[in-house]
Design a protein around this motif. Sequence first.
Motif, PDB file in Angstrom:
ATOM      1  N   ARG A 110       0.916  -1.108   0.055  1.00 49.20           N
ATOM      2  CA  ARG A 110      -0.029   0.115   0.046  1.00 49.20           C
ATOM      3  C   ARG A 110       0.973   1.330   0.242  1.00 49.20           C
ATOM      4  NH1 ARG A 110      -3.056  -1.345   5.674  1.00 49.20           N
ATOM      5  NH2 ARG A 110      -3.044  -3.354   4.671  1.00 49.20           N
ATOM      6  N   ASN A 167       1.260   5.620   0.875  1.00 47.06           N
ATOM      7  CA  ASN A 167       1.174   6.514   1.805  1.00 47.06           C
ATOM      8  C   ASN A 167       1.311   5.665   3.270  1.00 47.06           C
ATOM      9  OD1 ASN A 167       1.111   9.006   0.204  1.00 47.06           O
ATOM     10  ND2 ASN A 167      -1.119   8.386  -0.208  1.00 47.06           N
ATOM     11  N   ASP A 223       2.123   6.060   6.379  1.00 52.46           N
ATOM     12  CA  ASP A 223       2.725   7.267   7.148  1.00 52.46           C
ATOM     13  C   ASP A 223       3.460   6.507   8.585  1.00 52.46           C
ATOM     14  OD1 ASP A 223       0.752   7.067   9.625  1.00 52.46           O
ATOM     15  OD2 ASP A 223      -0.494   7.368   7.964  1.00 52.46           O
ATOM     16  N   ASN A 271       5.569   6.838  -1.446  1.00 50.55           N
ATOM     17  CA  ASN A 271       5.475   8.004  -0.320  1.00 50.55           C
ATOM     18  C   ASN A 271       5.721   7.234   1.061  1.00 50.55           C
ATOM     19  OD1 ASN A 271       5.336  10.631   0.639  1.00 50.55           O
ATOM     20  ND2 ASN A 271       3.397  10.790   0.718  1.00 50.55           N
ATOM     21  N   CYS A 297       5.719   8.465   5.201  1.00 51.03           N
ATOM     22  CA  CYS A 297       5.441   9.996   5.121  1.00 51.03           C
ATOM     23  C   CYS A 297       4.893  10.303   6.647  1.00 51.03           C
ATOM     24  CB  CYS A 297       4.181  10.452   4.288  1.00 51.03           C
ATOM     25  SG  CYS A 297       2.770   9.477   4.245  1.00 51.03           S
ATOM     26  N   GLY A 298       4.855  11.812   6.756  1.00 46.05           N
ATOM     27  CA  GLY A 298       4.232  12.307   8.280  1.00 46.05           C
ATOM     28  C   GLY A 298       5.496  12.685   9.160  1.00 46.05           C
ATOM     29  N   PHE A 319       9.829   7.446  -1.380  1.00 47.07           N
ATOM     30  CA  PHE A 319      10.074   7.728   0.350  1.00 47.07           C
ATOM     31  C   PHE A 319      10.144   9.198   0.838  1.00 47.07           C
ATOM     32  CE2 PHE A 319      12.228   3.640  -1.051  1.00 47.07           C
ATOM     33  CZ  PHE A 319      11.779   2.756  -0.206  1.00 47.07           C
ATOM     34  N   ASP A 375      11.041  12.135   2.620  1.00 52.11           N
ATOM     35  CA  ASP A 375      12.561  12.619   2.916  1.00 52.11           C
ATOM     36  C   ASP A 375      13.174  12.402   4.379  1.00 52.11           C
ATOM     37  OD1 ASP A 375      12.485  13.484   0.115  1.00 52.11           O
ATOM     38  OD2 ASP A 375      12.182  15.385   0.936  1.00 52.11           O
ATOM     39  N   SER A 399       8.650  17.132  12.515  1.00 51.65           N
ATOM     40  CA  SER A 399       8.380  17.368  11.063  1.00 51.65           C
ATOM     41  C   SER A 399       7.555  18.703  10.801  1.00 51.65           C
ATOM     42  CB  SER A 399       7.445  16.214  10.193  1.00 51.65           C
ATOM     43  OG  SER A 399       6.168  16.230  11.117  1.00 51.65           O
ATOM     44  N   ALA A 417       2.753  13.386  -1.522  1.00 51.49           N
ATOM     45  CA  ALA A 417       4.033  13.269  -1.873  1.00 51.49           C
ATOM     46  C   ALA A 417       4.544  14.259  -2.919  1.00 51.49           C
ATOM     47  CB  ALA A 417       4.415  11.913  -2.392  1.00 51.49           C
ATOM     48  N   GLY A 473      11.286  15.775  -1.801  1.00 52.47           N
ATOM     49  CA  GLY A 473      12.442  16.121  -2.525  1.00 52.47           C
ATOM     50  C   GLY A 473      12.584  17.792  -2.836  1.00 52.47           C
ATOM     51  N   ILE A 495       5.029  19.990   5.024  1.00 55.62           N
ATOM     52  CA  ILE A 495       5.276  18.516   5.107  1.00 55.62           C
ATOM     53  C   ILE A 495       4.075  17.789   4.668  1.00 55.62           C
ATOM     54  CG2 ILE A 495       4.689  18.324   7.519  1.00 55.62           C
ATOM     55  CD1 ILE A 495       7.443  16.540   6.267  1.00 55.62           C
ATOM     56  N   GLU A 496       3.082  18.176   4.882  1.00 52.92           N
ATOM     57  CA  GLU A 496       1.686  17.400   4.359  1.00 52.92           C
ATOM     58  C   GLU A 496       1.885  17.093   2.721  1.00 52.92           C
ATOM     59  OE1 GLU A 496       1.665  15.906   7.380  1.00 52.92           O
ATOM     60  OE2 GLU A 496       1.461  18.068   8.045  1.00 52.92           O
ATOM     61  N   GLY A 552       4.842  16.558   1.546  1.00 55.69           N
ATOM     62  CA  GLY A 552       6.072  16.116   1.103  1.00 55.69           C
ATOM     63  C   GLY A 552       7.454  16.818   1.399  1.00 55.69           C
ATOM     64  N   ARG A 567      10.085  18.873   2.957  1.00 52.41           N
ATOM     65  CA  ARG A 567      10.589  18.958   4.287  1.00 52.41           C
ATOM     66  C   ARG A 567      10.618  20.643   4.788  1.00 52.41           C
ATOM     67  NH1 ARG A 567      16.068  15.682   5.300  1.00 52.41           N
ATOM     68  NH2 ARG A 567      16.062  15.574   7.689  1.00 52.41           N
ATOM     69  N   GLU A 599      -8.616   1.359  -4.034  1.00 51.11           N
ATOM     70  CA  GLU A 599      -8.143   0.524  -3.037  1.00 51.11           C
ATOM     71  C   GLU A 599      -8.085   1.242  -1.727  1.00 51.11           C
ATOM     72  OE1 GLU A 599      -5.406  -2.586  -3.187  1.00 51.11           O
ATOM     73  OE2 GLU A 599      -5.607  -2.929  -1.224  1.00 51.11           O
ATOM     74  N   ARG A 620      -2.892  16.265  10.664  1.00 50.44           N
ATOM     75  CA  ARG A 620      -2.802  14.976  10.085  1.00 50.44           C
ATOM     76  C   ARG A 620      -3.790  13.987  10.461  1.00 50.44           C
ATOM     77  NH1 ARG A 620       3.521  14.405  11.404  1.00 50.44           N
ATOM     78  NH2 ARG A 620       4.177  15.369   9.417  1.00 50.44           N
ATOM     79  N   PHE A 635      -4.087  10.688   9.801  1.00 49.31           N
ATOM     80  CA  PHE A 635      -3.788   9.451   9.466  1.00 49.31           C
ATOM     81  C   PHE A 635      -4.676   8.502  10.275  1.00 49.31           C
ATOM     82  CE2 PHE A 635       0.763  11.097   8.767  1.00 49.31           C
ATOM     83  CZ  PHE A 635       0.591  11.600   7.651  1.00 49.31           C
TER      84      PHE A 635
END
Lengths: 187, 475
Positions: free
Chosen positions: A16, A18, A20, A70, A73-74, A97, A99, B136, B201, B205, B231-232, B234, B236, B324, B438, B440
């Motif tokens: 899968r 992302n 985190d 990714n 992440c987080g 990935f 960073d 982060s 993402a 970089g 950062i959300e 991707g 930094r 998915e 976040r 998540f």
Amino acid sequence: MSDSSRIQGRAYPLGRANVDTDVIIPAAHLKTITRAGLGRYAFDTVRAEVGNVFDDPRFAGAPILIAGDNFGCGSSREHAAWALADLGIRAVIAPSFADIFASNAFKNGIVTVALPQSAIDRLLAVAEADEIEVDLETMSVTTPLQDRYAFSLDPFRRRCLLEGLDEIALTLASESAIRTYEANTGI
Amino acid sequence: MTPKTLYEKIWDSHIVEQREDGSCLIYIDRHLVHEVTSPQAFEGLRLAGRRVRRPDLTLAVADHNLPTTARVDSEGRRLPIADPASAEQLSTLEANVAEFAIPYIEATAAEQGIVHVVGPEQGFTLPGTTLVCGDSHTAAHGALGALAFGIGTSEVEHVLATQTLILKRSKTMEIRVEGKIGFGVSPKDVVLAVIGEIGAAGAAGHVIEYRGDTFDTMSIEGRLTVANMSIEAGARSGLFAADEKTFAYLKGRPMAPQGEDWERSVARWRDLRSDDGARFDRVVRLDASAIAPSVTWGTSPDDVLPITGRVPDPESFADPARRESAQKALDYMGLTAGTALEDIWIEHVFIGSCTNSRIEDLREAANVVRGRRVDLHVKQALVVPGSGLVKSQAEAEGLDRIFIEAGFEWREPGCSMCLAMNPDKVPPRERCASTSNRNFVGRQGPGARTHLLSPAMAAAAAVNGRLTDVRELIG
């Protein structure tokens, strides 16, 4: 370090995207003042799913993890890398990935191998039954089915991984340059 | 001379050594330390017999673990932290800052707060500096023109020992937003729109520089919200050029330069902008007038839609992997495709976090709450100021009364319900309208369901007990 250039074995076909660092290691387990013992809490929420790869006996003790885009992440929590290392993972293969995670992984001797999604799809299929090999010397991922994928690694990171260098000691060798910088900038 | 981006200017001026393999030794001007990501770094120093090279460039404060309930008793004595692991992390930080002589803001000090609120507020964060922290959301400090980024614990140890990091130059991304933001739209909505546009993402970089008149007219606190969530996407780091707003914000802050030193610093900071003609590796443009009050529906910050939208159908995504993951997200969030976002009921409201806990955030929320009540459907509604100074400012303005009278709890500063490391958590399968950063899986507690939104939108959700278009309640 003699055997550090090759990582060979089964691979968790997580797949899968992302993934985190809260998924790799939830915040409840960050209240530690050591690096050790985080492996058993790794992927708590994934392990709550029926049929998850981490509790599948075929992959027990696998040194490689295959994931989607990714990865990592987080949050900057290095606990994620410590948990993976403690779980026995020495290489993660994914299309990309985050960073900070990539940096943390490297500091803990975990190789982050970036490959295109098509290669990931193939490796996910191979991993169901076969071992995978990651070679740092030749920078390639191979399978017993004659697949071969080249990857690139930052030269500095590759050298550190192969030679097991202490980065802080390396930097302290530049003490005079640091002192000169401070003197020139008045910091 | 080749025109340079702001990132290139700061990077170039911090190179201590350039290595043949392309890596650089970069000087770090400022280091913020908190209790979660530092214990193993200090332990590493001790084991190797190393010292902290520049304690004077380091500042420590605890935030993640601290309960947001009262910290002292009626006689001013410090109350213990009930969770032994949290208590140990705090006492470990206190022992480490004492051993290594690092400036420390005590847990009970008026200046204590979330590390990313404290840095700018104290003037520790300055334009043109490199600033790091084992967190982060350090990206936030880029709002003041600092090259700021999160690091892991090994890097924390590296900075403590050497005041440098070994880094490679990043790519650059210009995010240009032009136009006036609409009625009821917050900086939070702007950054959520950016993340929705480029993906979680999208800026990996890269270092982002936020440019365009939408950002020029945005307050420093709004910029802190935007930079915080780089950062959300991707990235930094996220940068803003220093301007008159930056200087006005910093002038007189305790740790900012004073007197003649201030004048000299401002003169130098005026150059902290990308040169005309500077090239970015990638450019993304957004029209501010097209951004609506927004809310996330899934488990990644890029799962975001205008509040007027509906929960998407996973089948509507072309990419099978995306289909998915969207289905997984809906299952976790307990949502059905096609539901109007405004029909989603919530049990919790959290106004706080390093993204949205500053005075302007609290004013924005209070403006919606004033004269209204938290809906009976809501089990808990928290307002957690980002620092003790934000808290006392809000109290001086009477904002605490507005929140308390409406049925909110008014708490002590800390990370609180953003990340489930202290007693403030969302119970399993319950739903929270949250101003944090976040959404998540498990972020606000195991099984917790998070909807990210602005302070005004969180206030509107509290009042109606469901996700609500704030524009219906104001103006």
